[in-house]
Write an enzyme that holds these catalytic residues in place. Structure first.
Site, short mmCIF file in Angstrom:
data_model
loop_
_atom_site.label_atom_id
_atom_site.label_comp_id
_atom_site.label_asym_id
_atom_site.label_seq_id
_atom_site.Cartn_x
_atom_site.Cartn_y
_atom_site.Cartn_z
NE ARG A 112 -4.15 -1.97 1.89
CZ ARG A 112 -5.05 -2.39 2.76
NH1 ARG A 112 -4.95 -2.04 4.04
NH2 ARG A 112 -6.06 -3.15 2.38
CE1 TYR A 169 -1.43 -2.68 -9.12
CE2 TYR A 169 -1.72 -0.84 -7.62
CZ TYR A 169 -1.00 -1.47 -8.61
OH TYR A 169 0.14 -0.89 -9.09
CD GLU A 170 -1.46 -4.56 -3.36
OE1 GLU A 170 -1.83 -5.22 -2.38
OE2 GLU A 170 -0.91 -5.08 -4.36
N GLY A 171 -6.48 -3.07 -2.19
CA GLY A 171 -7.63 -2.54 -1.47
C GLY A 171 -8.11 -1.27 -2.13
CD GLN A 176 -6.26 1.27 1.21
OE1 GLN A 176 -5.59 1.51 2.21
NE2 GLN A 176 -6.29 0.07 0.64
#
Length: 595
Positions: free
Chosen positions: A296, A439-441, A446
């Site tokens: 992130r 991506y990565e949440g 977030q």
């Protein structure tokens, strides 16, 4: 075609003047050897690699993309040679553990290098960046025998790593994953299942790929409490470290994507592949968050790096492009003036500049906290750094990727019709940066992480520490008073809306979900305002001292003024949206969506 030149002077401003990384390194255990001259030399070499090796490959990767045939993936021309140069010159080992072949330098130094690499070539840089995440996760959660066996070739760049979370039916809801892990007599596990959206999952850059795979051991509890983490090599690794036979890992296909064409996004199929448990059984998601949180922060740099690249291209074009006449005329002898003199073009360029340079301050500050979390001599300092980093990570990832997308769109707009065609490179930036907010949440996730787990979960204690720090600086002697007052008002609003959400959430079960994204953006605008105010204070001091670099410091002062007067007020809109509640989203019959 576009060109990228690392912003060396601005990097030195953040590294030396804002954060004093050389002084910071002297206070870290094991990092005392990194003095100013050493730091500058490493950064300069990284800048040359980014500018002269990676940047020219960026359009090549976009045009050629990755090619899949019979389960194998070939990367674009020049990618493998650049990766070998990168590994051979020790860049992957820069901040890794010397016990396994690393150089042991502080993580923030690697972060400075990564920013330039992401700006130069996002798709290529992901290969090494994912390997870095795998190295960190294996180092923290792997048994000693696994670390001895797998870390040296990873750090040397002979092997690479991935993270394998997502499955076709579950996306970000990992509690639904179906990949299975069956215990074997030798203590390993047989991994079976399919993963998708696996960046760098198959390629020709390294001789082996180590996949970090989330799977469910037979008989494990349902949901996220039954997930375990496994290390699964593409090619089996013998006890002596040599490579054996194929390990039951196959690439079924690669995705055809909007952007980052030079990075293979794969469907991976695991058919009784031998894997090794990392960390505790049924606590795999906890272990994988080592990788996720590091990723992130990297994605935050991707957003910021694209803002920098878009700004460079737009600024160069705006200085050269003659169109329309300014008031007053800048070049009366010419039929038109350069578009940089027009107010709306300046609005766009200054927005890009504010995001690129403000984002650099924020991401380097986060990297400094990573240093402290790993290398601070005092345990209390490590805990405090981890606490602050946990709060800042979702803000940095979410806000800077939204800002990077905005900066890319502004880059196209500055170019006008030329920005919409491939020749100038702006449209590639816009396509490549788009993934960063997903991506990565996703950034909605977030926002939920920030609001639910980082603010409300501890009754706002970590947030209060941050806001008090900002308010103390605003009220100090260094901060320009008029600009500081603008920030104080928004920080107070941030504090008040946090308290309001805490009080109201019990009466409105959808309030947190309805507010999370706007809360994230409010926090991002305020946090970037804090770093711009600090930059303005430094510029004020240098200008008062008669600096020979008056243009540079005037640029800092005026960009801070622009940000605090023209971009920071957006936080007010986000607060008003939050306080409108959730009814305007949720108390709407499904029939309202009928067409």
């Amino acid at each position: 075609m576009p060109t990228y030149s690392p912003p060396r002077r601005d990097i030195r401003f953040v590294v030396h003047e804002l954060l004093d990384l050389p002084g910071h390194y002297q206070r870290l255990h094991g990092c005392e050897a990194v003095e100013r001259e050493t730091l500058d030399a490493i950064v300069e070499e990284g800048a040359r690699f980014a500018e002269h090796v990676l940047a020219p490959l960026n359009p090549v990767g976009d045009r050629h993309g990755c090619q899949w045939q019979d389960g194998r993936v070939s990367t674009p021309p020049g990618f493998a040679e650049a990766y070998r140069q990168y590994a051979d010159n020790g860049w992957l080992a820069l901040d890794k553990d010397p016990a396994y072949g690393g150089q042991g330098l502080p993580p923030s130094l690697g972060s400075v290098i990564n920013e330039m690499l992401f700006s130069a070539n996002h798709a290529w840089t992901m290969y090494g960046n994912l390997s870095g995440g795998a190295i960190g996760t294996l180092g923290q959660h792997g048994a000693q025998a696994l670390k001895q066996r797998f870390l040296p070739p990873l750090i040397a760049g002979r092997w690479s790593g991935t993270m394998c979370l997502t499955e076709a039916h579950c996306g970000s809801d990992l509690g639904l994953l179906r990949t299975r892990a069956q215990p074997q007599a030798d203590g390993s596990y047989a991994i079976s299942g399919s993963k998708m959206f696996i960046s760098a999952g198959e390629h020709d850059l390294t001789e082996n790929i180590l996949h970090l795979v989330l799977a469910r051991i037979d008989g494990a509890p349902a949901g996220v409490k039954g997930i375990s983490l496994f290390l699964v090599p593409k090619i089996a690794v013998e006890a002596d470290g040599s490579l054996g036979a194929s390990n039951g890992v196959g690439c079924g296909s690669i995705e055809h994507k909007l952007g980052i064409h030079g990075n293979a996004t794969c469907v991976l199929n695991f058919d009784n592949a031998r894997g090794y448990l990392l960390g505790e059984a049924n606590r795999g998601l906890n272990a994988m968050f080592t990788f996720i949180n590091e990723s992130r922060l990297a994605v935050a740099q991707q957003g910021q790096g694209h803002a920098e690249a878009a700004f460079q291209g737009a600024l160069r074009y705006a200085r050269e492009r003659l169109q329309m006449r300014a008031t007053p005329r800048q070049n009366p002898e010419q039929p038109a003036d350069p578009i940089i003199v027009h107010p709306d073009v300046r609005r766009m360029l200054l927005t890009q500049k504010a995001y690129a340079e403000g984002g650099r301050m924020l991401t380097y500050a986060c990297a400094q906290l990573v240093d402290l979390a790993h290398h601070a001599a005092d345990a209390a300092d490590r805990v405090a750094a981890e606490r602050r980093l946990a709060l800042l990570t979702p803000i940095a990832k979410g806000f800077l990727t939204e800002a990077g997308n905005e900066a890319a769109q502004l880059g196209i707009q500055v170019f006008g019709g030329h920005g919409y065609i491939r020749e100038w490179g702006m449209e590639q930036i816009a396509r490549d940066v788009r993934i960063t907010s997903i991506y990565e949440g996703t950034n909605g996730i977030q926002g939920l992480d920030l609001l639910s787990r980082k603010v409300l979960a501890d009754n706002g204690e970590a947030l209060d520490e941050l806001l008090t720090e900002i308010e103390t600086f605003c009220n100090g002697d260094q901060a320009p008073t008029a600009l500081a007052q603008l920030l104080i008002r928004q920080v107070d609003a941030w504090r008040q809306v946090s308290l309001w959400l805490s009080r109201q959430q019990a009466d409105d079960l959808n309030l947190i979900g309805a507010s999370a994204f706007d809360y994230l953006m409010l926090a991002g605008y305020c946090l970037l305002g804090y770093y711009w105010l600090r930059a303005a204070a430094l510029a004020k001091r240098q200008l008062a001292a008669g600096s020979s670099e008056d243009e540079f410091y005037l640029g800092k002062r005026e960009t801070a003024r622009f940000y605090l007067q023209r971009l920071l007020p957006r936080a007010t809109l986000h607060r008003e949206v939050i306080e409108s509640g959730s009814a305007n989203l949720m108390d709407i019959a499904d029939g309202a969506f009928a067409r």
